[in-house]
Structures are given as C-alpha cells and as structure tokens.
Design a protein around this motif. Sequence first.
Motif, PDB file in Angstrom:
ATOM      1  N   MET A 575     -31.302   8.736  71.801  1.00  0.00           N
ATOM      2  CA  MET A 575     -31.332   7.246  72.595  1.00  0.00           C
ATOM      3  C   MET A 575     -30.689   6.275  71.623  1.00  0.00           C
ATOM      4  O   MET A 575     -30.104   5.351  72.256  1.00  0.00           O
ATOM      5  CB  MET A 575     -32.824   6.830  72.917  1.00  0.00           C
ATOM      6  N   CYS A 576     -30.813   6.443  70.238  1.00  0.00           N
ATOM      7  CA  CYS A 576     -30.052   5.631  69.330  1.00  0.00           C
ATOM      8  C   CYS A 576     -28.480   5.478  69.753  1.00  0.00           C
ATOM      9  O   CYS A 576     -27.929   4.454  69.736  1.00  0.00           O
ATOM     10  CB  CYS A 576     -30.346   5.973  68.192  1.00  0.00           C
ATOM     11  N   PHE A 577     -27.837   6.792  69.915  1.00  0.00           N
ATOM     12  CA  PHE A 577     -26.408   6.945  70.083  1.00  0.00           C
ATOM     13  C   PHE A 577     -26.252   6.184  71.498  1.00  0.00           C
ATOM     14  O   PHE A 577     -24.865   5.452  71.540  1.00  0.00           O
ATOM     15  CB  PHE A 577     -26.034   8.320  70.281  1.00  0.00           C
ATOM     16  N   ILE A 579     -27.682   3.718  72.691  1.00  0.00           N
ATOM     17  CA  ILE A 579     -27.773   2.185  72.573  1.00  0.00           C
ATOM     18  C   ILE A 579     -26.429   1.681  71.784  1.00  0.00           C
ATOM     19  O   ILE A 579     -25.913   0.846  72.256  1.00  0.00           O
ATOM     20  CB  ILE A 579     -29.012   2.014  71.602  1.00  0.00           C
ATOM     21  N   LEU A 580     -26.100   2.433  70.742  1.00  0.00           N
ATOM     22  CA  LEU A 580     -24.990   2.023  69.868  1.00  0.00           C
ATOM     23  C   LEU A 580     -23.845   1.886  70.830  1.00  0.00           C
ATOM     24  O   LEU A 580     -22.981   1.246  70.575  1.00  0.00           O
ATOM     25  CB  LEU A 580     -24.862   2.925  68.695  1.00  0.00           C
ATOM     26  N   SER A 581     -23.610   2.831  71.609  1.00  0.00           N
ATOM     27  CA  SER A 581     -22.396   3.166  72.430  1.00  0.00           C
ATOM     28  C   SER A 581     -22.305   1.939  73.578  1.00  0.00           C
ATOM     29  O   SER A 581     -21.315   1.436  73.587  1.00  0.00           O
ATOM     30  CB  SER A 581     -22.372   4.585  73.303  1.00  0.00           C
ATOM     31  N   CYS A 582     -23.573   1.644  74.154  1.00  0.00           N
ATOM     32  CA  CYS A 582     -23.672   0.466  75.076  1.00  0.00           C
ATOM     33  C   CYS A 582     -23.312  -0.769  74.409  1.00  0.00           C
ATOM     34  O   CYS A 582     -22.717  -1.696  74.902  1.00  0.00           O
ATOM     35  CB  CYS A 582     -24.961   0.622  75.812  1.00  0.00           C
ATOM     36  N   VAL A 622     -38.023   1.066  76.911  1.00  0.00           N
ATOM     37  CA  VAL A 622     -38.455   2.729  76.918  1.00  0.00           C
ATOM     38  C   VAL A 622     -39.225   2.964  75.489  1.00  0.00           C
ATOM     39  O   VAL A 622     -40.263   3.532  75.425  1.00  0.00           O
ATOM     40  CB  VAL A 622     -37.486   3.757  77.359  1.00  0.00           C
ATOM     41  N   ARG A 623     -38.474   2.684  74.490  1.00  0.00           N
ATOM     42  CA  ARG A 623     -38.972   2.653  73.243  1.00  0.00           C
ATOM     43  C   ARG A 623     -40.286   1.942  72.801  1.00  0.00           C
ATOM     44  O   ARG A 623     -41.016   2.635  72.133  1.00  0.00           O
ATOM     45  CB  ARG A 623     -37.828   2.276  72.161  1.00  0.00           C
ATOM     46  N   SER A 624     -40.288   0.812  73.353  1.00  0.00           N
ATOM     47  CA  SER A 624     -41.368   0.011  73.139  1.00  0.00           C
ATOM     48  C   SER A 624     -42.603   0.809  73.938  1.00  0.00           C
ATOM     49  O   SER A 624     -43.745   0.744  73.457  1.00  0.00           O
ATOM     50  CB  SER A 624     -41.431  -1.391  73.861  1.00  0.00           C
ATOM     51  N   GLY A 649     -39.288  11.190  81.466  1.00  0.00           N
ATOM     52  CA  GLY A 649     -39.298   9.861  81.990  1.00  0.00           C
ATOM     53  C   GLY A 649     -38.688   8.738  81.517  1.00  0.00           C
ATOM     54  O   GLY A 649     -38.113   7.690  82.317  1.00  0.00           O
ATOM     55  N   GLN A 650     -38.320   8.932  80.304  1.00  0.00           N
ATOM     56  CA  GLN A 650     -37.527   7.744  79.559  1.00  0.00           C
ATOM     57  C   GLN A 650     -35.963   7.870  80.126  1.00  0.00           C
ATOM     58  O   GLN A 650     -35.284   6.641  80.583  1.00  0.00           O
ATOM     59  CB  GLN A 650     -37.611   7.839  78.062  1.00  0.00           C
TER      60      GLN A 650
END
Length: 810
Positions: A575-577, A579-582, A622-624, A649-650
Amino acid sequence: NFISVYYIHLYTLKNIFKQNVLIFTFHLKGDYMVGGLFNVHHDGNPVPYGRPEAIECSSYRRFQLMRFAVEEINNSTDLLPNVSLGYDIFDHCSDSHSFPGILSFISVNSSIRPYDNLSRMSEVIAVVGTFTSPGSRTVAPLFMMDLIPMVSYGASSSMFSRKQNFPSFLRTLHPNKDVVKIIYKMLVHFNWRWVAFLNINDDYGNDGRDVFIEMIEDTDICLAYTRGLDEKTNYTPIFKQLEMQQINVIIVFAPEWTAEAVIMSAIEQNVTNKVWLAVETWALNKRLPKLKGIKNIGTVLGVSEPPIDLPGFNDFIYSSKGQSDNNNEEQQKLCNQVCNCSGLRPENITNAESSFSFAVYSAIYAIAHALHNTLQCGSGECNRKITPYPHILKELKKSNFTLLNHSIQFDDNGDPTFGYFSIVFWNQSGDAEEVGFYKSDPLCDFVINDSKIQWYENKPMPSSLCSIPCDEGYKKKTDGPHKCCFKCEICPEGTHVNTTADPYLCIKCNDKTEWSSEGSTSCNRRVEEYVQFTETAAIFVMIGTWAFIGFTVAVTVLFAINYNTPVVKSAGGPMCFLILSCLILCSISVFFYFGVPTDSFCVLRYVPFLLFYTVCVACFVVRSFQIVFIFKIAAKYPKFHSLWVKYNGQWLFITAVFLIQLLLVVFVYSFAPPKAYSITSGYFDKLVLDCHVSLNKSSVSLVFLSLLCLLCFIFSYMGKDLPKNYNEAKSITFCLLLLILTWVVFATVFFVYSGKHIQTLNALAVLCSLYSFLVWYFMPKVYIIIYQPQKNTQQYFQDLILSYTKAITY
C-alpha cells in the motif's frame, strides 16, 4: 397639363396680335433664329395695367453678350460655314407683359398649334433664357410641349433637373445644390455651426433653403433662423431676432436686388460684426462694396463663377454702341417699357458685373454646335435640307466641345459638368477678391486662403456657435430644439465619448476587457494578470514540487529495497507504493496553476489532485482502521477479522472509494467543468485570469473527501497509544492536523485577498498537503531504515508488541 395651357395662350396670342402691340425690341435676321429672354430691366414694382417702370438695366451686359456671340459665330467659317444665325431678343422683366414675345417664339405665321408635321416649325430653333427660376418655371411649359430646346443661363432651381417635367430644358450654370454645397464647405471650414438663412420667397430662394436644410440634416450645423424675403419685408424684427439668438453668420440666398435691400437695411440699422455669405447672384455686385458704412456690417464672403475674359467683347461693345447712339429715338419707340438703357456708355457695360457672362456665351455656342452637328457641317458646308427639329435637342444633350479652355458638356439632367467656383472676399478697396476656389477634383476640391481675409476691424475670425464645444471626455446633452444647443456632462468611469460617432452618448466600455477613468475619450485595454512561469513565487513552488517528486521517488526506491523489513511492512507494505504513486500524480496539478489559464489547464489543475488525493486518504483510512482493529477489536470480533483478511477488505475499500469519487467527478464536471475566466470585479484597470469552479456542483466531491479525512482522523486518534514503532496512527493524525491547518489558512486568505497570487497560494496549499504525508508519515520510517537499522528487526517489533500486551493485561 400642358394642352389646356397651350390653347389658353393660343387664344391670348390671337387677341394680342389683333391689337398689333407685339414689337420685338432686338432683332437680327438669319437662316436659323434663336430666341433670347433677358431681363434687361428689373421690374421691382409691377403694375397690373400699363407698362412697368424700368428701374435698372440689370442684364444689359448679358443681352449684349448674346449679340456678340451670335456675331462671332456668324463670322466663323468653321462652325456654321454657309448658314447664319439670327435672333429675336425680348426684355423679359415681367411675366404679364412679356408673354406676347414668348408666344411669338412658338408661333408659325402668327398662329400657334401643336406640331402635326415637321414642315411646320416655330420661329426659333432654341431659346436662351430666362435669367430667374420663377420666370423659367412660368415660360418653360410652353417650350416643353413641343420639345423646343431652352438653355437657361441663370435658372438654378433644382426642379429643372427633373426631366419628366422639363424634357427639353438645359442650363449652363450649376444648380442650387452645387452652390449650397460650397456654402456648407465654408461653414465647416470656419467651424460656423449656428447660422441664419435669408432667401427670396420664390422658387429660387425656397429651393436653395430646402437644399441647404437637407444638406445639413445629419451634420453639426444648425439652421437657427430662416426667413423668406420679398419687396414688403420689414428687416428690423429680422435683425433683432438675429441679435437675440447671437447668430453671427447670415446666408443671403437671393437675387441682387433683394440682397441689396438686405445689406442696405443692415447698414441703416447699424448691424455690426456679422459674416454675410453671398451667392453667385450678388457676390460680384459692383455697387454694394462701395456703399458708405458697408465695412461696419462685418465681413462679406461669396460664391461666384470666376470671371472669364471674352476676347473681342470690349471691342464689340465700343463699335456697336457707337452705331446705336444714332438710333436712340427709334429704340425708344421699339422698347416695350419705359427705356433708360440707351444712355449707357461702353464703359458702363464692359465694367459691369460679369456674373453669368460665360453662362450666356456658352449657351449660344452650345446651340450653335448642336446646329452644326444637326446640319452635318463637318464637311465644310451645312446641309440646309435637314430640318433642325427635333434633332437639335438630341445634339444639345450630347454637347462635347471646348470653349475658351472649358469642356462644355451636360449630364443626364441637362446640368453642366464644366466650370468651377471662386470664393471671393469683399476687401477694403471695395473689390471682390478671390481667396479660394471649388472644383470637382477629388485631389483638391476646396481651398481657401484664410490669410487673405480681413475680418471686422482686424479682429479674430468671429465664431457662430449656440454652445461652446465640450471639453474632451464630456458628452453633449441637448438643450432646446436645436442640436447645436447643448450642455456638457462628463462621462463616468467605465464609459467614454466618441465625438465622431455620437457626441451625445457615453459609450460603455467592455467590462471584461476594457476600463476607463472619468472623462475619457477611449477605453483602455485591461492589463492581463496571471502567474507566469518565470515569476519568483512560481519558480519557488515548482522547485518545491520537483523536490517533492524527487524525494518521493527516492522513498519509493528505498522502500522497494527494504520491502521485506518490518518497518516497510508496518507502514503498509504494498500500500505504501500506491500512496507514493498517488502523491506523485497529485503533484502534477501544481504545474497547471501557472501560465495563461485555459480550459484544459483548469481541468488538470483540479482533477488529478482530487482523484489521487482521495486514494491517498482512503489508504490512510484503511491503515488507521487496520492498526486499531488488530490491537483493539480483532480479539473481540474474530469472525469479522477473518472475513476482512480473507476478502482483502482494504483493497475493496480503496477501490470503492476511488470509483465513487471518479463517478462524482465525471458527473459534476460533465455539467460544470472548470473553465478559464477573467476576474474584473474589484479591479479598475486589471484583468486577472483564473479558473472558475462551480462550488455548488463540485461540493459533492469535496464533501466526500472531507468525510474520508474525518473518518481517517477518528481511526488514527483511537490508535494514539499503540506501540511506538508500530504506531502509524500518530503520524497519520499529525498529517491530518497539518492538512486541516493548511486549508484553513488558505481559505482565510482566499476570502480576505483577491488577486493573481491567490493561485500561487492555492498551488502552495496543494504542495503542503502532499508534503504533510511525505514528511510526517514516510520520513520517520526512512530515518529508521537508514540511521537506526537495529529497530528495523523482527525481534524488536515482537518485543514492543509483547510489552504492549503485558501493559494492557495488567
């Protein structure tokens, strides 16, 4: 109805002939006769019965000119080589007493009847005259019935240009419209706008007045006063009215005898400092400029035909006058009036006023040339077998010959196309001095030498205006019935006055592109303002954006290298990738806040940020949620946890959020897309280029993003007491607080300040929103990976979780 008039005059003629009172005053035998109608005397006070009293030999020079021209033609061997012209000239000073002579012109053997064949011709082949328009209108129908050519040297009324009424009428002087046109040009030249028009109350004067009114209809010149004149006119109230209305320019459109009455009355009543505009009938008057007191009335300017020297005329006068002195008694018997012209000396004739001299001279020659062409005299001998009627009229209309360097031609209306006018000034010596001219030449049609004109008492040129001209930036507001009388009103801001197009209107400027200050004569182009790529603020923001992209790419690479470490996994793993891409895709929007806004720029300014930032926030939601769920909820709801993990689900949540926002953006922007527009409100001379977004319609997408932020903040706040190295919730909470603070500050500035730099602040707010996630969420993890690798171990994270479990157990 020519026929009824015809037979009435026929009956009259028979009675007159029976009384044997018709005797021609002037006669010359010839093969072809030309009739002449000259008002040798002017009948100023006609008497109903008996002979009129002759008061002046007003056209004696013109009468002699006809005699001279005929003699000159007869002496020529080229024009009419083997035939001669004769003439019957009648003194046409009164219609009632002149009809016998006029009717004799159209008679055949002392009887009048319509032409039934070409063998029955009238006494004359053409008629020269008459001098006045009323006189021509009276007699012309008699000649028009049988299309006998009538060539006038003095009738200038416009009615004679109508060929349906006067088919055989021609003239060798210009019609009233040409003279009025020159007067109009004089008024424009000297900027005289407030004038009076005094005209004789007959066909000539009334036509001149009507032509003048028509000519000034759509101009700045106003006819302040007009009056028809006759022999009974009382001039005292006229001059009082002119003085009361402050009219300084007076046009006198009248024959010389009426003009003399006007000028003499002005002298008697001490009228001073006026400008008198004379027409050709009296502009060259010899007597008026030498009257005592003439200088007091002001300045006299006039329009006249230029004097043309007629070679041999003076010699003709001296020789003919010497012969006539021996026949005075015989002439007295032949004259149909009380004659007083026989005592004139040759000097009186040669020095007399030369107006209309060339008009008479050219009229005779036009008839002679027409006869020359009709009789086919080009071979050196004329064909006497050819009957002039009706061919001579056709040849007259086609006239094209040169006479004293003038090309004699007529237009379709029978008006002359030759000649030009002189502008004259009555100087201090009592002479009519030429100070300008007018000719039909597109390169130089009207010229006046102002330096030759001496105004009244050597003062500056008098003005004639009802109102003083408005200053620049002021419009006129009509004050009274005349357009020349007005008040001046200044044009307010945002308007201008164009005195050429409409001096009575303040024209509104285009608010979107133009501006003007109070009292403007033109609109100024608004200065376009937008944040250019080369401005310092724009460069600073773009450097920050490129730095952000560089840092984000570096973090992505670092996370890819350390993909299997606990820190990367705890940050979200794959998911980090996303976020970084967005975040990188969001940063594209920043560049479109600079340069000239266009519709495509406006779309790219908002859509990428709105879509991809929504994905980022959804990831943090989702992370929270996952952090709080694992540590606080999973033990209580194991079944829900297993379903969440089993069906990813995320990812379902993030996808659903993205699709919802995408649909909202497409739906809203398909009806109200962001568009480039200009901001003028609040600016006087500027035009701020910006993008317009409909807040009412786009608020749905913003509300959806705001709800995600709120949900994210709730979940992250719930996880604030989780293990330190596992606690992304605290970082997310801080990021959201910075995000909220950034947009609160921007909103405050947006409502307080308006200008082009609001776009720079908007781009900065977007960049700060991106940096908040990069710096406060990802940088702590980068720091651990690089500088605290001992904390990036599985054992370290397990110890933290174990200590957290013990703490909540006890």
